[in-house]
Write a protein that holds these residues in place. Structure first.
Motif: not given
Length: 109
Positions: A34, A58, A61-62, A70, A85-88, A90-91, A93
């Motif tokens: 994150a 982040l 929420r993940s 995950n 899933t990967t935090m980018t 795009d994660s 809001t």
């Protein structure tokens, strides 16, 4: 920052309590991911205090989305952990993007 994440996760029922260390390894990796995503988006090498809540959000929420399951693979030799899933960026809001934009540095060159 990990302590505050654990307090939030305990309040949501994802950890027994904030002293629960059973998920610390995964949470630390998620926290690092994150932070990296925020630094990359903002073109920064640091995380200003004003962005710490975004990083914590982040991670929380993940965990909520992935329910801490995950991790798709763990390799012990030379330590490799893969997430489903990967935090980018795009994660983020829309609300987080507005906050991040106020700390974003302009790229030159």
């Amino acid at each position: 920052m990990l302590d505050k994440i654990k307090i939030r996760l305990a309040s949501l029922g994802f950890l027994k309590d904030e002293e629960d260390t059973s998920q610390d390894g995964v949470l630390l990796l998620m926290l690092e991911d994150a932070q990296d995503a925020v630094k990359a988006y903002c073109h920064r090498k640091d995380i200003p205090k004003g962005l710490e809540h975004v990083v914590r959000g982040l991670v929380v929420r993940s965990v909520q989305v992935d329910n801490v399951d995950n991790v798709s693979a763990i390799k012990r030799g030379d330590t490799q952990i893969n997430y489903t899933t990967t935090m980018t960026s795009d994660s983020f809001t829309e609300k987080e993007i507005k906050v991040l934009n106020s700390f974003r540095k302009l790229r030159t060159g």
